[in-house]
Design a protein around this motif. Structure first.
Motif, PDB file in Angstrom:
ATOM      1  N   UNK A 170       0.828  -1.214   0.000  1.00  0.00           N
ATOM      2  CA  UNK A 170       0.000   0.000   0.000  1.00  0.00           C
ATOM      3  C   UNK A 170       0.858   1.259   0.000  1.00  0.00           C
ATOM      4  N   UNK A 171       1.942   1.262   0.773  1.00  0.00           N
ATOM      5  CA  UNK A 171       2.817   2.426   0.878  1.00  0.00           C
ATOM      6  C   UNK A 171       4.124   2.155   0.145  1.00  0.00           C
ATOM      7  N   UNK A 172       4.870   3.204  -0.117  1.00  0.00           N
ATOM      8  CA  UNK A 172       6.187   3.072  -0.751  1.00  0.00           C
ATOM      9  C   UNK A 172       7.191   2.570   0.276  1.00  0.00           C
ATOM     10  N   UNK A 173       7.711   1.390   0.022  1.00  0.00           N
ATOM     11  CA  UNK A 173       8.663   0.767   0.930  1.00  0.00           C
ATOM     12  C   UNK A 173       9.998   0.628   0.230  1.00  0.00           C
ATOM     13  N   UNK A 174      11.077   0.925   0.959  1.00  0.00           N
ATOM     14  CA  UNK A 174      12.418   0.868   0.400  1.00  0.00           C
ATOM     15  C   UNK A 174      12.756  -0.560  -0.010  1.00  0.00           C
ATOM     16  N   UNK A 175      12.995  -0.764  -1.278  1.00  0.00           N
ATOM     17  CA  UNK A 175      13.368  -2.072  -1.778  1.00  0.00           C
ATOM     18  C   UNK A 175      12.195  -2.978  -2.086  1.00  0.00           C
ATOM     19  N   UNK A 176      10.975  -2.547  -1.781  1.00  0.00           N
ATOM     20  CA  UNK A 176       9.820  -3.406  -2.009  1.00  0.00           C
ATOM     21  C   UNK A 176       9.370  -3.304  -3.452  1.00  0.00           C
ATOM     22  N   UNK A 177       9.118  -4.421  -4.063  1.00  0.00           N
ATOM     23  CA  UNK A 177       8.590  -4.500  -5.409  1.00  0.00           C
ATOM     24  C   UNK A 177       7.417  -5.470  -5.417  1.00  0.00           C
ATOM     25  N   UNK A 178       6.519  -5.337  -6.347  1.00  0.00           N
ATOM     26  CA  UNK A 178       5.358  -6.248  -6.355  1.00  0.00           C
ATOM     27  C   UNK A 178       5.776  -7.668  -6.695  1.00  0.00           C
ATOM     28  N   UNK A 179       5.090  -8.610  -6.077  1.00  0.00           N
ATOM     29  CA  UNK A 179       5.289 -10.012  -6.392  1.00  0.00           C
ATOM     30  C   UNK A 179       4.366 -10.396  -7.545  1.00  0.00           C
ATOM     31  N   UNK A 328       8.805  -8.023   3.370  1.00  0.00           N
ATOM     32  CA  UNK A 328       9.796  -7.197   2.671  1.00  0.00           C
ATOM     33  C   UNK A 328      10.750  -8.024   1.838  1.00  0.00           C
ATOM     34  N   UNK A 329      10.926  -9.268   2.168  1.00  0.00           N
ATOM     35  CA  UNK A 329      11.816 -10.110   1.394  1.00  0.00           C
ATOM     36  C   UNK A 329      11.295 -11.528   1.357  1.00  0.00           C
ATOM     37  N   UNK A 330      11.566 -12.232   0.289  1.00  0.00           N
ATOM     38  CA  UNK A 330      11.107 -13.603   0.170  1.00  0.00           C
ATOM     39  C   UNK A 330      10.686 -13.916  -1.251  1.00  0.00           C
ATOM     40  N   UNK A 331      10.112 -15.094  -1.416  1.00  0.00           N
ATOM     41  CA  UNK A 331       9.672 -15.518  -2.739  1.00  0.00           C
ATOM     42  C   UNK A 331       8.360 -16.281  -2.618  1.00  0.00           C
ATOM     43  N   UNK A 332       7.645 -16.339  -3.743  1.00  0.00           N
ATOM     44  CA  UNK A 332       6.373 -17.049  -3.831  1.00  0.00           C
ATOM     45  C   UNK A 332       6.550 -18.246  -4.753  1.00  0.00           C
ATOM     46  N   UNK A 333       5.851 -19.324  -4.417  1.00  0.00           N
ATOM     47  CA  UNK A 333       5.956 -20.538  -5.212  1.00  0.00           C
ATOM     48  C   UNK A 333       4.580 -21.190  -5.316  1.00  0.00           C
ATOM     49  N   UNK A 334       4.292 -21.765  -6.483  1.00  0.00           N
ATOM     50  CA  UNK A 334       3.061 -22.498  -6.701  1.00  0.00           C
ATOM     51  C   UNK A 334       3.162 -23.866  -6.038  1.00  0.00           C
ATOM     52  N   UNK A 335       2.256 -24.163  -5.100  1.00  0.00           N
ATOM     53  CA  UNK A 335       2.309 -25.397  -4.334  1.00  0.00           C
ATOM     54  C   UNK A 335       1.391 -26.458  -4.931  1.00  0.00           C
ATOM     55  N   UNK A 336       0.117 -26.095  -5.183  1.00  0.00           N
ATOM     56  CA  UNK A 336      -0.860 -27.047  -5.675  1.00  0.00           C
ATOM     57  C   UNK A 336      -1.747 -26.370  -6.711  1.00  0.00           C
ATOM     58  N   UNK A 337      -2.338 -27.210  -7.531  1.00  0.00           N
ATOM     59  CA  UNK A 337      -3.321 -26.758  -8.506  1.00  0.00           C
ATOM     60  C   UNK A 337      -4.509 -27.703  -8.445  1.00  0.00           C
TER      61      UNK A 337
END
Length: 967
Positions: A170-179, A328-337
């Protein structure tokens, strides 16, 4: 004449999202209006504001006070739901497909085209520039289809037609980018964040549902070593002094910023817009960039916030919310479909965070309820034949609301007990006729969809629907006892329906097949007549036996109007052969009088006293006849009054066009003073019969999605191929409801394909209520009800210098209740009259009623009828009604014409109370028997030595407000 919009009946749900809030409140879009349904009280009220065109998206604040409704052209209205007033308006550049309030109510997220906009929620007061844009996101490459807030209002998950789901801060965060969550094969229709079971604000995954029937489960893996401090630009933290917010300078220079590759596996994206869209400090323009600390409430680990002061970068140490820090940091992964395995596409979906339940509506009318994350199906049921366009949970998750736009269906279902809470369906095609019952408690409507519906006038709910007709219904009327309603149809039958047993108990037919266009029943309810369109005859039946009594011949064109005289045994009929004929049905004398006109006669109406007959012709004239003398009393020229707007295909202006400049329906008021007239126009005209002048003109809609609403067309929308609004250039997979209607198989129904699928604003029938306090109009959008506004006009009966509200209150203090009541009735103010009535002791009611002057008797009865609808003092008010009838019964009988409307209003209130009490007593019969047979207890001693009788002597009836002005 002081009528205002009260309700909208029979309008179908035609698309848009449903809203369930406050456990039992349902908001539905109906055209360019919003309908509010109380599911516990079974009341349906249409909010009085209007959007420019049909409402496509709605959102309500978490506290249920603010409603943000956006129409199909991107115009939004912010409404105070409790006060029912419009606060602010906002226009978006493109169509809006998704809108949502943040859980804390401070922000509104809007998906407009390919842009996601975040606005600060305005206040409840009117102000200059109330909407302030907080942020813009340009990362989506196609239209935004869905969005959802996180529980802490810090993150936003967005789905778009580019087959990608994005998560924005929602706000501008240093180093934050959309996932970016990619991998969908079709556009996602729903995206929801998932939280940790131990921490309700800790995001650990997400769900996304695509149109092809696939559910994807995503998991978030935080990387705490790559967390970067938040910062904001410009106005977000401007004006903070050094060391503000309890943060101290470290006094050490900050190291260089890490490279893009080290910033937590975030993909590149197009940078968002600025708050003010211009340059300046932190605005993205030229000059040196200045960053300040962002205000983030919460408790958690320490974070670094940079600030440049005198060319030296310093570090601040402050507390940061755990959920924000973790994301602020991390990754997203597809687990199930998961696949729903339905031979249909997904039409709508919703997710309940507390119960972890997912509801999905499919395009074949089936909905499924699933338990996540196990993906266990709980229910899989079919509720419709068409696509379910909206599915939503209530706050507790016990109720499910579904909407089917193609059939206009609304359904609320309790999934635990598997029972219906609400099941409503409006008239999908045009309403042709409307009628009031004798006590004004019921409204019957007949439409082109072959259905006859009966509505409760007070609650706005439809309680019975008859589907026996096979072709459009053209006319309906109530029989004198209010328990029978008649309907005529193009299928060649006239049917009688019993409103007690809810069945079709009699069907009237003709020797040869024909089509009926008009219907009338005599005041006694013994004779039923119907006029035809093809054979130009009038058929007469007996109501008791159903036998055909007579066939009246004489007209040479379709018979469009039938009406019995209220005082004589005469029948009037109007036809396109330019004549109005008077028939003696009971004596069998046939046609006894003929009134000739210059043009085709479209409608007729008798005055309540039977001394005047009004007829409207094709040239826009209203003819006023004296049926007793057979003479013309006068005419009213309504051609200019009824002239409506310009249609999209008209080659002439609205002023020069002949379309719609005539009246197709007429109706007298209950006292015969006013005459309502309407036709193929957006206006309903009210005339003064005695003076023959126009009193008021009501515009029943301002919906520009209808033809004939605007007076001037926009020349920029005219092309060589015709008007832009009528050109179907949308993609084939678009879910727009208007495209669905154009391609539907039901477009051959009468009234369904007018002007290439675009409906025309018109009125087919107007009727006054027998009480005289309301009237209804069968319009293109449904049955619009107007009622009297008692607080609109100050209309004193006998005003003098000494007649003031202070004088009324002074008389009450002096216990001069009769004088106070007379002064209040001279002022003709309902609150004051009500105060005086409630202040009269029960023993003095007969004396006070006898002292009321006859001039003010109507005003007193009107207030008593109004009090019966809302006051809890039932026995007290019934005593008043009884004493009025005993003391002034002869006067009321002699002046029946003037007092009939208010007496019917009084009867309506008493009958409604009788029905409510009968229902309550029948459901508690055994409890009442026990209470009445229980023995009286002996006196109970109190600590002070006194005794209190628990049961025994019946308490004495007291006045509701014996001393209303006592401090």
């Amino acid at each position: 004449m002081d009528f205002k919009f009260a309700n909208l009946l029979g309008a179908p749900y035609r698309g848009g999202n449903l809203i369930l809030y406050g456990e039992h409140n349902l908001l539905t879009p109906v055209g360019n209006r919003v309908n509010h349904i109380d599911l516990v009280q079974s009341e349906s009220i249409t909010l009085p504001f209007e959007n420019a065109v049909n409402v496509s998206r709605m959102a309500i604040s978490p506290n249920g006070v603010l409603l943000f409704s956006i129409d199909a052209e991107g115009r939004g209205l912010l409404v105070n739901v409790r006060r029912r007033v419009v606060l602010h308006a906002l226009r978006f550049r493109e169509k809006v497909k998704a809108v949502k309030f943040s859980p804390d109510g401070a922000f509104i997220a809007v998906g407009s085209g390919r842009v996601v906009e975040i606005w600060r929620t305005p206040g409840l007061k009117k102000q200059f520039q109330p909407f302030q844009r907080h942020r813009l996101f340009f990362g989506c490459h196609d239209v935004v289809t869905c969005l959802e807030w996180s529980a802490d209002s810090q993150w936003l998950i967005v789905g778009s037609k580019d087959l990608v789901v994005r998560i924005f801060p929602r706000d501008r965060l240093l180093g934050a980018r959309p996932f970016l969550l990619a991998g969908h094969r079709e556009a996602p229709l729903g995206a929801f964040l998932r939280y940790d079971d131990k921490d309700a604000h800790c995001i650990n995954g997400a769900y996304s549902i695509s149109r092809d029937g696939a559910l994807r489960e995503w998991k978030f893996y935080p990387d705490l070593d790559k967390i970067y401090a938040p910062y904001t630009q410009g106005a977000a933290g401007a004006g903070l002094a050094d060391g503000a917010d309890g943060m101290a300078w470290r006094g050490e220079e900050e190291k260089d910023e890490p490279e893009e590759e080290e910033m937590g596996r975030h993909p590149r994206w197009e940078d968002e817009g600025d708050d003010d869209g211009g340059g300046g400090k932190g605005g993205g323009g030229g000059g040196e960039e200045v960053t300040t600390a962002m205000e983030v409430d919460g408790k958690g680990g320490k974070a670094l916030v940079e600030k440049e002061n005198d060319g030296v970068k310093k570090k601040w140490v402050r507390q940061l919310d755990k959920g924000v820090e973790r994301m602020m940091g991390g990754r997203w992964s597809l687990v199930k479909k998961h696949l729903f395995n339905q031979e249909a596409n997904v039409g709508s979906c919703d997710y309940h965070q507390g119960l972890k339940l997912l509801v999905v509506g499919f395009s074949n009318g089936i909905f499924g309820l699933y338990q996540l994350p196990e993906f266990t199906p709980i229910h899989l049921l079919s509720i419709s034949r068409e696509k379910i366009t909206s599915s939503v949970f209530n706050e507790s998750g016990d109720w499910l609301a579904f909407g089917c736009a193609r059939l206009g269906q609304l359904l609320v279902w309790e999934w635990r007990s598997e029972t219906y809470v609400l099941k409503q369906q409006g008239h999908y095609f045009d309403v042709n006729s409307v009628a009031y019952s004798g006590d004004s408690q019921m409204i019957a409507t007949g439409a082109d969809d072959t259905k006859l519906k009966v509505w409760n006038a007070a609650s706005g709910f439809c309680f019975v629907t008859f589907t026996e007709h096979t072709m459009p219904i053209t006319a309906i009327t109530f029989v004198a006892n209010n328990n029978v309603v008649l309907s005529a149809s193009l299928d060649g039958t006239v049917r009688a329906f019993d409103l007690i047993r809810y069945r079709n108990f009699r069907t009237f037919t003709t020797p040869t097949p024909t089509q009926f266009a008009s219907l009338a029943a005599d005041p006694s309810g013994e004779v039923v007549t119907a006029g035809t369109m093809d054979s130009f005859q009038i058929y007469v039946w007996s109501m008791k036996t159903g036998r055909l009594l007579d066939v009246l011949n004489g007209h040479e064109a379709p018979i469009q109007g039938l009406c019995f005289s209220p005082t004589q045994e005469l029948l009037a009929s109007s036809s396109w052969d330019s004549t109005v004929r008077i028939w003696d049905v009971f004596e069998g004398k046939g046609n006894v009088e003929t009134f000739r006109h210059n043009h085709d006669v479209l409608a007729i109406a008798y005055s309540p006293d039977g001394k005047q007959l009004a007829s409207s012709t094709l040239d826009g004239q209203i003819w006023l006849w004296n049926p007793i003398e057979g003479q013309l009393d006068g005419t009213i020229d309504g051609r200019r009054d009824v002239a409506g707007g310009r249609r999209a295909t008209d080659r002439r202006t609205a002023a020069n066009s002949a379309f719609g400049k005539c009246f197709s329906s007429l109706c007298y008021s209950a006292d015969g003073i006013f005459l309502l007239a309407a036709g193929n126009s957006k206006y309903v005209c009210m005339y003064d019969v005695a003076e023959r002048v126009l009193l008021k003109r009501f515009q029943f809609t301002r919906n520009r999605a209808l033809d004939g609403v605007v007076d001037f067309l926009n020349s920029r929308k005219m092309t060589d191929a015709g008007p832009v609004d009528l050109i179907d250039d949308a993609p084939s997979d678009d879910d727009d409801l208007e495209l669905m209607r154009k391609a539907g198989p039901d477009m051959d129904m009468p009234g369904a394909s007018a002007n290439a699928g675009r409906p025309v604003a018109r009125v087919k029938c107007v009727r006054f209520a027998p009480t005289g306090r309301s009237w209804s109009a069968a319009t293109t959008e449904g049955v619009i009800v107007y009622s009297q506004d008692d607080n609109l006009v100050f209309d004193p009966i006998d005003l003098d210098v000494d007649v003031t509200p202070e004088a009324v209150k002074e008389a009450l203090r002096a216990r001069q209740v009769l004088r106070a009541l007379i002064l209040a009735m001279r002022l003709n103010e309902t609150p004051l009259i009500r105060l005086c009535v409630e202040s009269v002791p029960v023993a003095d009611i007969p004396l006070v009623v006898k002292g009321v002057p006859l001039t003010y008797l109507t005003a007193l009865l009107r207030v008593l009828a109004h009090m019966l609808e809302s006051s809890p003092h039932l026995e007290f008010l019934l005593r008043w009604c009884q004493e009025v009838c005993v003391a002034h019964g002869r006067y009321l009988q002699l002046r029946s014409r003037e007092t009939m409307p208010v007496m019917k209003a009084l009867q309506k209130g008493i009958v409604r109370l009788h029905d409510d009490l009968a229902s309550a007593c029948s459901s508690n019969q055994y409890l009442l028997q026990y209470l009445t047979s229980a023995p009286a207890r002996p006196p109970v001693p109190t600590p002070t030595g006194d005794t209190v009788t628990v049961a025994g002597k019946r308490p004495r009836l007291l006045a509701p407000n014996p001393d209303p002005l006592a401090v």
